[in-house]
Design a protein around this motif. Structure first.
Motif, PDB file in Angstrom:
ATOM      1  N   GLU A   1      33.470  34.013  34.296  1.00  0.00           N
ATOM      2  CA  GLU A   1      34.357  34.604  33.420  1.00  0.00           C
ATOM      3  C   GLU A   1      35.819  34.501  33.641  1.00  0.00           C
ATOM      4  O   GLU A   1      36.844  34.341  32.692  1.00  0.00           O
ATOM      5  CB  GLU A   1      33.861  35.811  33.176  1.00  0.00           C
ATOM      6  CG  GLU A   1      32.537  36.183  32.392  1.00  0.00           C
ATOM      7  CD  GLU A   1      32.592  35.556  31.199  1.00  0.00           C
ATOM      8  OE1 GLU A   1      33.471  35.666  30.330  1.00  0.00           O
ATOM      9  OE2 GLU A   1      31.563  34.830  31.008  1.00  0.00           O
ATOM     10  N   ALA A   2      35.882  34.726  35.096  1.00  0.00           N
ATOM     11  CA  ALA A   2      37.703  34.723  35.423  1.00  0.00           C
ATOM     12  C   ALA A   2      38.140  33.263  35.251  1.00  0.00           C
ATOM     13  O   ALA A   2      39.279  33.155  34.841  1.00  0.00           O
ATOM     14  CB  ALA A   2      37.528  35.091  36.948  1.00  0.00           C
ATOM     15  N   LEU A   3      37.445  32.219  35.172  1.00  0.00           N
ATOM     16  CA  LEU A   3      37.767  31.013  34.971  1.00  0.00           C
ATOM     17  C   LEU A   3      38.071  30.589  33.496  1.00  0.00           C
ATOM     18  O   LEU A   3      39.067  30.344  33.112  1.00  0.00           O
ATOM     19  CB  LEU A   3      36.834  29.826  35.438  1.00  0.00           C
ATOM     20  CG  LEU A   3      36.911  29.456  36.903  1.00  0.00           C
ATOM     21  CD1 LEU A   3      35.502  28.533  37.340  1.00  0.00           C
ATOM     22  CD2 LEU A   3      38.115  28.544  37.263  1.00  0.00           C
ATOM     23  N   LYS A   4      37.084  31.248  32.776  1.00  0.00           N
ATOM     24  CA  LYS A   4      37.243  31.239  31.264  1.00  0.00           C
ATOM     25  C   LYS A   4      38.581  32.079  30.687  1.00  0.00           C
ATOM     26  O   LYS A   4      39.369  31.707  29.666  1.00  0.00           O
ATOM     27  CB  LYS A   4      36.036  31.496  30.568  1.00  0.00           C
ATOM     28  CG  LYS A   4      34.894  30.475  30.852  1.00  0.00           C
ATOM     29  CD  LYS A   4      33.764  30.743  29.916  1.00  0.00           C
ATOM     30  CE  LYS A   4      32.871  31.954  30.035  1.00  0.00           C
ATOM     31  NZ  LYS A   4      31.701  32.117  29.456  1.00  0.00           N
ATOM     32  N   GLN A   5      38.930  33.204  31.108  1.00  0.00           N
ATOM     33  CA  GLN A   5      39.951  34.012  30.839  1.00  0.00           C
ATOM     34  C   GLN A   5      41.012  33.619  31.566  1.00  0.00           C
ATOM     35  O   GLN A   5      42.139  34.252  31.229  1.00  0.00           O
ATOM     36  CB  GLN A   5      39.469  35.462  31.353  1.00  0.00           C
ATOM     37  CG  GLN A   5      38.347  35.989  30.373  1.00  0.00           C
ATOM     38  CD  GLN A   5      37.894  37.374  30.990  1.00  0.00           C
ATOM     39  OE1 GLN A   5      38.510  37.999  31.694  1.00  0.00           O
ATOM     40  NE2 GLN A   5      36.554  37.783  30.586  1.00  0.00           N
ATOM     41  N   GLY A   6      41.229  32.669  32.627  1.00  0.00           N
ATOM     42  CA  GLY A   6      42.571  32.119  32.937  1.00  0.00           C
ATOM     43  C   GLY A   6      42.946  33.121  34.132  1.00  0.00           C
ATOM     44  O   GLY A   6      43.974  33.000  34.612  1.00  0.00           O
ATOM     45  N   LYS A   7      42.177  34.032  34.724  1.00  0.00           N
ATOM     46  CA  LYS A   7      42.436  34.646  35.740  1.00  0.00           C
ATOM     47  C   LYS A   7      42.340  34.066  37.194  1.00  0.00           C
ATOM     48  O   LYS A   7      43.105  34.451  38.002  1.00  0.00           O
ATOM     49  CB  LYS A   7      41.298  35.920  35.796  1.00  0.00           C
ATOM     50  CG  LYS A   7      41.600  37.024  34.936  1.00  0.00           C
ATOM     51  CD  LYS A   7      40.665  38.317  34.909  1.00  0.00           C
ATOM     52  CE  LYS A   7      40.776  39.050  33.517  1.00  0.00           C
ATOM     53  NZ  LYS A   7      39.685  40.230  33.882  1.00  0.00           N
ATOM     54  N   ILE A   8      41.645  32.850  37.460  1.00  0.00           N
ATOM     55  CA  ILE A   8      41.638  32.024  38.427  1.00  0.00           C
ATOM     56  C   ILE A   8      41.457  30.686  37.837  1.00  0.00           C
ATOM     57  O   ILE A   8      41.244  30.355  36.667  1.00  0.00           O
ATOM     58  CB  ILE A   8      40.242  32.337  39.411  1.00  0.00           C
ATOM     59  CG1 ILE A   8      39.188  32.017  38.531  1.00  0.00           C
ATOM     60  CG2 ILE A   8      40.429  33.766  39.958  1.00  0.00           C
ATOM     61  CD1 ILE A   8      37.921  32.078  39.770  1.00  0.00           C
ATOM     62  N   ASP A   9      41.978  29.571  38.615  1.00  0.00           N
ATOM     63  CA  ASP A   9      42.080  28.261  38.282  1.00  0.00           C
ATOM     64  C   ASP A   9      40.796  27.216  38.980  1.00  0.00           C
ATOM     65  O   ASP A   9      40.488  26.316  38.554  1.00  0.00           O
ATOM     66  CB  ASP A   9      43.403  27.695  38.734  1.00  0.00           C
ATOM     67  CG  ASP A   9      44.463  28.364  38.116  1.00  0.00           C
ATOM     68  OD1 ASP A   9      44.636  28.462  36.854  1.00  0.00           O
ATOM     69  OD2 ASP A   9      45.154  29.176  38.764  1.00  0.00           O
ATOM     70  N   LEU A  10      40.346  27.921  40.008  1.00  0.00           N
ATOM     71  CA  LEU A  10      39.401  27.214  40.934  1.00  0.00           C
ATOM     72  C   LEU A  10      38.437  28.212  41.585  1.00  0.00           C
ATOM     73  O   LEU A  10      38.685  29.156  41.636  1.00  0.00           O
ATOM     74  CB  LEU A  10      39.967  26.332  42.131  1.00  0.00           C
ATOM     75  CG  LEU A  10      40.894  25.438  41.787  1.00  0.00           C
ATOM     76  CD1 LEU A  10      41.515  25.009  42.934  1.00  0.00           C
ATOM     77  CD2 LEU A  10      40.063  24.330  41.007  1.00  0.00           C
ATOM     78  N   GLY A  11      37.186  28.009  41.587  1.00  0.00           N
ATOM     79  CA  GLY A  11      36.080  29.005  42.126  1.00  0.00           C
ATOM     80  C   GLY A  11      35.247  28.103  43.213  1.00  0.00           C
ATOM     81  O   GLY A  11      34.489  27.362  42.821  1.00  0.00           O
ATOM     82  N   PHE A  12      35.167  28.852  44.473  1.00  0.00           N
ATOM     83  CA  PHE A  12      34.181  28.446  45.365  1.00  0.00           C
ATOM     84  C   PHE A  12      33.083  29.611  45.428  1.00  0.00           C
ATOM     85  O   PHE A  12      33.412  30.267  45.847  1.00  0.00           O
ATOM     86  CB  PHE A  12      34.867  28.342  46.769  1.00  0.00           C
ATOM     87  CG  PHE A  12      35.859  27.073  46.970  1.00  0.00           C
ATOM     88  CD1 PHE A  12      35.343  25.874  47.382  1.00  0.00           C
ATOM     89  CD2 PHE A  12      37.149  27.031  46.663  1.00  0.00           C
ATOM     90  CE1 PHE A  12      36.066  24.679  47.284  1.00  0.00           C
ATOM     91  CE2 PHE A  12      38.052  26.265  46.596  1.00  0.00           C
ATOM     92  CZ  PHE A  12      37.636  25.057  47.113  1.00  0.00           C
ATOM     93  N   GLY A  13      31.937  29.065  45.206  1.00  0.00           N
ATOM     94  CA  GLY A  13      30.734  29.899  45.265  1.00  0.00           C
ATOM     95  C   GLY A  13      29.526  29.311  45.598  1.00  0.00           C
ATOM     96  O   GLY A  13      29.642  28.380  46.038  1.00  0.00           O
TER      97      GLY A  13
END
Length: 304
Positions: free
Chosen positions: A133-145
């Motif tokens: 959700e953070a990626l879709k909302q532009g709150k983060i640009d990359l996510g390591f999970g």
């Protein structure tokens, strides 16, 4: 039809009242009623049941409402993402799960900072599910999970399948398997601490799914707040705990780490980005990942 018409309609549906919707939208009631009537005329359908109190949608109106919400949501996400992409030359926000701080993530971020000193990097601790959700909302640009989560708006690149290890007290009966390893079927009667105690899916969910995939049912699985608490309890002789291999570097006293032999017992490490994101930071971070993995002689999977 304009987006504001959809917004008016959605607000009326959610407030179940023209009066309350008008107050929320900060417009007068008569103009709002006319806008809804104009929308019905444009569509050629009745959106609301006449004379109903509270206001109720017709079957067609409910169908249109569901799609209107999606359109407004996607529009807001697109606008937010566009703003983030336009500002990427100044800052890149990277979401991460905390357990990756024991893996190679710090080396990757450090190398990225050295190679791209003109870009400010902001690290944000964020569970894998929340990263989507953070990626879709532009709150983060990359996510390591770590989790296997799919979303049509997100591209997930699997970097590595990290093996799991079993943490036990050095005097635990299972410590004799430290050299040869063991199978998960050998620990189902033990007290197993899982973590974290956060919104699911999470790492605890992953562990449970591995047992399920193998047709196993742990008799006593206890969920605790985070990895340090789990390992602290194991160090006290309370039970055992499955962790990613890299987390064995935490170095808590009295613990030994036993290899798990089941091929299914691994935690995927993945990089998630927006599906349509063509920004330069994506290949740049992947180049840093590739270099660090080569330095550590670790196989880079790189499957999307």
């Amino acid at each position: 039809m304009e987006l504001r018409h959809l917004r008016y309609f959605v607000t009326v549906v959610e407030e179940q009242s023209i009066t309350k919707a008008a107050e929320k939208l900060c417009i007068a009631q008569p103009p709002l009623s006319r806008q809804i009537q104009n929308l019905e005329q444009e569509l050629g359908i009745l959106l609301f049941e006449r004379g109903s109190r509270p206001v109720r949608t017709t079957e067609a109106g409910q169908f249109f409402y569901q799609h209107a919400v999606q359109i407004l949501t996607h529009t807001a996400q697109a606008a937010s993402m566009a703003k983030r992409i336009s500002a990427v030359n100044k800052i890149v926000r990277i979401g991460y799960v905390s357990s990756l701080l024991y893996a190679l993530l710090p080396q990757i971020i450090y190398l990225f900072r050295q190679r791209h000193s003109d870009i400010q990097v902001e690290l944000i601790e964020c569970g894998t599910k929340d990263q989507i959700e953070a990626l879709k909302q532009g709150k983060i640009d990359l996510g390591f999970g770590r989790l296997r989560i799919s979303d049509p708006a997100i591209k997930r690149i699997v970097l590595r399948e990290e093996k799991l290890k079993l943490a036990v007290h050095k005097n635990h009966r299972l410590a004799e398997y430290i050299e040869q390893g063991l199978y998960l079927s050998q620990i189902t009667h033990e007290t197993i601490f899982s973590y974290p105690a956060t919104q699911k899916p999470n790492f605890s969910t992953l562990i449970q799914s591995i047992f399920t995939e193998l047709g196993l049912v742990p008799k006593d699985m206890v969920e605790v707040r985070e990895i340090h608490m789990a390992l602290g309890l194991v160090s006290s002789g309370e039970g055992i705990c499955l962790i990613p291999e890299s987390a064995s570097d935490i170095g808590m006293k009295n613990l030994v780490y036993i290899p798990i032999l089941d091929v299914e017992a691994y935690s995927p490490i993945s990089l998630s980005v927006r599906n349509m994101d063509q920004s330069s930071y994506v290949p740049n971070i992947l180049a840093c990942v590739r270099e660090v993995f080569e330095q550590e002689n670790i196989h880079l999977k790189m499957n999307e």
